[in-house]
Design a protein around this motif. Structure first.
Motif, PDB file in Angstrom:
ATOM      1  N   VAL A 111       0.569  -0.935   0.401  1.00 39.11           N
ATOM      2  CA  VAL A 111      -0.055   0.125   0.294  1.00 39.11           C
ATOM      3  C   VAL A 111       1.071   0.857  -0.280  1.00 39.11           C
ATOM      4  O   VAL A 111       0.862   2.197  -1.070  1.00 39.11           O
ATOM      5  CB  VAL A 111      -1.202   0.308   1.382  1.00 39.11           C
ATOM      6  N   PHE A 112       2.524   1.662   1.128  1.00 37.50           N
ATOM      7  CA  PHE A 112       2.889   2.486   0.945  1.00 37.50           C
ATOM      8  C   PHE A 112       3.515   2.767   0.055  1.00 37.50           C
ATOM      9  O   PHE A 112       3.084   3.643  -1.215  1.00 37.50           O
ATOM     10  CB  PHE A 112       3.885   1.906   2.250  1.00 37.50           C
ATOM     11  N   ASN A 113       3.602   1.430  -1.212  1.00 37.94           N
ATOM     12  CA  ASN A 113       4.404   2.247  -2.453  1.00 37.94           C
ATOM     13  C   ASN A 113       3.792   2.651  -3.262  1.00 37.94           C
ATOM     14  O   ASN A 113       3.940   3.646  -4.446  1.00 37.94           O
ATOM     15  CB  ASN A 113       5.163   0.680  -3.177  1.00 37.94           C
ATOM     16  N   LEU A 114       2.704   1.385  -3.115  1.00 35.86           N
ATOM     17  CA  LEU A 114       1.564   2.023  -3.875  1.00 35.86           C
ATOM     18  C   LEU A 114       0.474   3.155  -4.592  1.00 35.86           C
ATOM     19  O   LEU A 114       0.593   3.877  -5.381  1.00 35.86           O
ATOM     20  CB  LEU A 114       0.072   0.947  -4.772  1.00 35.86           C
ATOM     21  N   TYR A 115       0.579   3.935  -3.375  1.00 33.90           N
ATOM     22  CA  TYR A 115      -0.356   5.305  -2.524  1.00 33.90           C
ATOM     23  C   TYR A 115       1.483   6.278  -2.814  1.00 33.90           C
ATOM     24  O   TYR A 115       1.097   7.329  -3.387  1.00 33.90           O
ATOM     25  CB  TYR A 115      -0.581   5.736  -1.102  1.00 33.90           C
ATOM     26  N   VAL A 116       2.597   6.205  -2.186  1.00 33.04           N
ATOM     27  CA  VAL A 116       3.008   6.996  -1.834  1.00 33.04           C
ATOM     28  C   VAL A 116       4.255   7.064  -3.268  1.00 33.04           C
ATOM     29  O   VAL A 116       4.127   8.391  -3.933  1.00 33.04           O
ATOM     30  CB  VAL A 116       4.302   6.661  -0.747  1.00 33.04           C
ATOM     31  N   ILE A 117       4.698   5.870  -3.249  1.00 32.67           N
ATOM     32  CA  ILE A 117       5.319   6.398  -4.961  1.00 32.67           C
ATOM     33  C   ILE A 117       4.797   6.351  -6.212  1.00 32.67           C
ATOM     34  O   ILE A 117       5.278   6.630  -6.869  1.00 32.67           O
ATOM     35  CB  ILE A 117       6.301   5.462  -4.418  1.00 32.67           C
ATOM     36  N   GLU A 118       3.999   5.366  -6.601  1.00 32.75           N
ATOM     37  CA  GLU A 118       3.584   5.071  -7.932  1.00 32.75           C
ATOM     38  C   GLU A 118       2.095   6.016  -7.775  1.00 32.75           C
ATOM     39  O   GLU A 118       1.736   6.163  -9.266  1.00 32.75           O
ATOM     40  CB  GLU A 118       3.005   3.648  -8.069  1.00 32.75           C
ATOM     41  N   GLY A 119       1.540   6.702  -6.639  1.00 36.66           N
ATOM     42  CA  GLY A 119       0.771   7.506  -6.976  1.00 36.66           C
ATOM     43  C   GLY A 119      -1.205   7.327  -6.991  1.00 36.66           C
ATOM     44  O   GLY A 119      -1.346   8.115  -7.749  1.00 36.66           O
ATOM     45  N   TYR A 120      -0.815   5.557  -7.279  1.00 38.48           N
ATOM     46  CA  TYR A 120      -2.662   5.657  -6.836  1.00 38.48           C
ATOM     47  C   TYR A 120      -3.536   5.934  -6.017  1.00 38.48           C
ATOM     48  O   TYR A 120      -3.089   6.055  -4.079  1.00 38.48           O
ATOM     49  CB  TYR A 120      -2.108   3.657  -6.996  1.00 38.48           C
ATOM     50  N   LYS A 121      -4.430   6.141  -5.898  1.00 39.41           N
ATOM     51  CA  LYS A 121      -5.159   6.535  -4.923  1.00 39.41           C
ATOM     52  C   LYS A 121      -5.807   5.396  -4.527  1.00 39.41           C
ATOM     53  O   LYS A 121      -6.008   3.971  -4.533  1.00 39.41           O
ATOM     54  CB  LYS A 121      -6.580   6.846  -5.502  1.00 39.41           C
ATOM     55  N   HIS A 122      -7.002   5.390  -2.796  1.00 45.91           N
ATOM     56  CA  HIS A 122      -6.794   4.153  -2.245  1.00 45.91           C
ATOM     57  C   HIS A 122      -7.526   3.318  -2.978  1.00 45.91           C
ATOM     58  O   HIS A 122      -7.945   2.175  -2.633  1.00 45.91           O
ATOM     59  CB  HIS A 122      -7.787   4.777  -0.704  1.00 45.91           C
ATOM     60  N   SER A 123      -9.241   3.994  -3.788  1.00 49.38           N
ATOM     61  CA  SER A 123     -10.180   3.252  -4.074  1.00 49.38           C
ATOM     62  C   SER A 123      -9.363   2.246  -5.038  1.00 49.38           C
ATOM     63  O   SER A 123      -9.564   1.202  -5.389  1.00 49.38           O
ATOM     64  CB  SER A 123     -10.832   3.577  -4.894  1.00 49.38           C
ATOM     65  N   GLU A 124      -8.056   2.659  -6.052  1.00 50.86           N
ATOM     66  CA  GLU A 124      -7.801   2.143  -7.108  1.00 50.86           C
ATOM     67  C   GLU A 124      -7.071   0.771  -6.477  1.00 50.86           C
ATOM     68  O   GLU A 124      -6.585  -0.116  -6.739  1.00 50.86           O
ATOM     69  CB  GLU A 124      -6.660   2.556  -7.505  1.00 50.86           C
TER      70      GLU A 124
END
Length: 163
Positions: A111-124
């Motif tokens: 979750v950290f990588n996807l949100y902080v680094i990759e820029g995905y939203k929580h829904s994604e």
């Protein structure tokens, strides 16, 4: 030739998601297999590096789903907030940061990588990892708390060595 040219770039992505270098190598190899078997799906007008990045992130998510899908529960013993001291950042190397991220439990790390680094939203993120949006938010919060705690601990150890 393609593997050699983009191996370092791909490894940098996969190291953020993996627990170890060996695990990252497995993910990189899975990703390159997908790239080589799907080259016909690449659109020449788009950035190849961006396409490769997306595949490596997806290979990391696939690895998580295959191997760690039941680790996304929250450990409430870490709910207390940690304040990150500003001096912690002064001497951090990329290797130290990657090692800190690798120390996170798999669900927090993803979750950290996807949100902080990759820029995905929580829904994604919730959709990609088959978790609820609330779990995604909670895992991000817990990842941040654990990273702050780890980095503050490193700072304290460094202060003791220098003092």
């Amino acid at each position: 030739m393609l593997y050699k040219q983009f191996y370092g770039f791909a490894m940098g992505i996969c190291l953020r998601y993996a627990r170890s270098r060996d695990e990252a190598i497995d993910i990189v190899n899975d990703g390159f297999y997908k790239i080589l078997t799907n080259l016909d799906k690449y659109s020449p007008g788009l950035s190849f590096k961006g396409w490769l990045r997306t595949i490596m992130v997806n290979a990391s998510i696939d690895h998580y789903r295959r191997n760690e899908k039941h680790y996304h529960q929250v450990d409430i013993s870490y709910i207390k907030g940690e304040r990150l001291l500003p001096e912690v950042f002064s001497d951090l190397s990329v290797e130290v940061i990657i090692n800190a991220i690798q120390e996170l439990p798999p669900s927090y790390r993803s979750v950290f990588n996807l949100y902080v680094i990759e820029g995905y939203k929580h829904s994604e993120i919730a959709q990609k990892l088959n978790i609820s949006e609330g779990t995604s938010k909670s895992n991000l919060n817990m990842a941040r708390i654990k990273l702050k705690k780890f980095l503050n601990m490193l700072s304290d150890e460094k202060s003791e060595q220098n003092g």
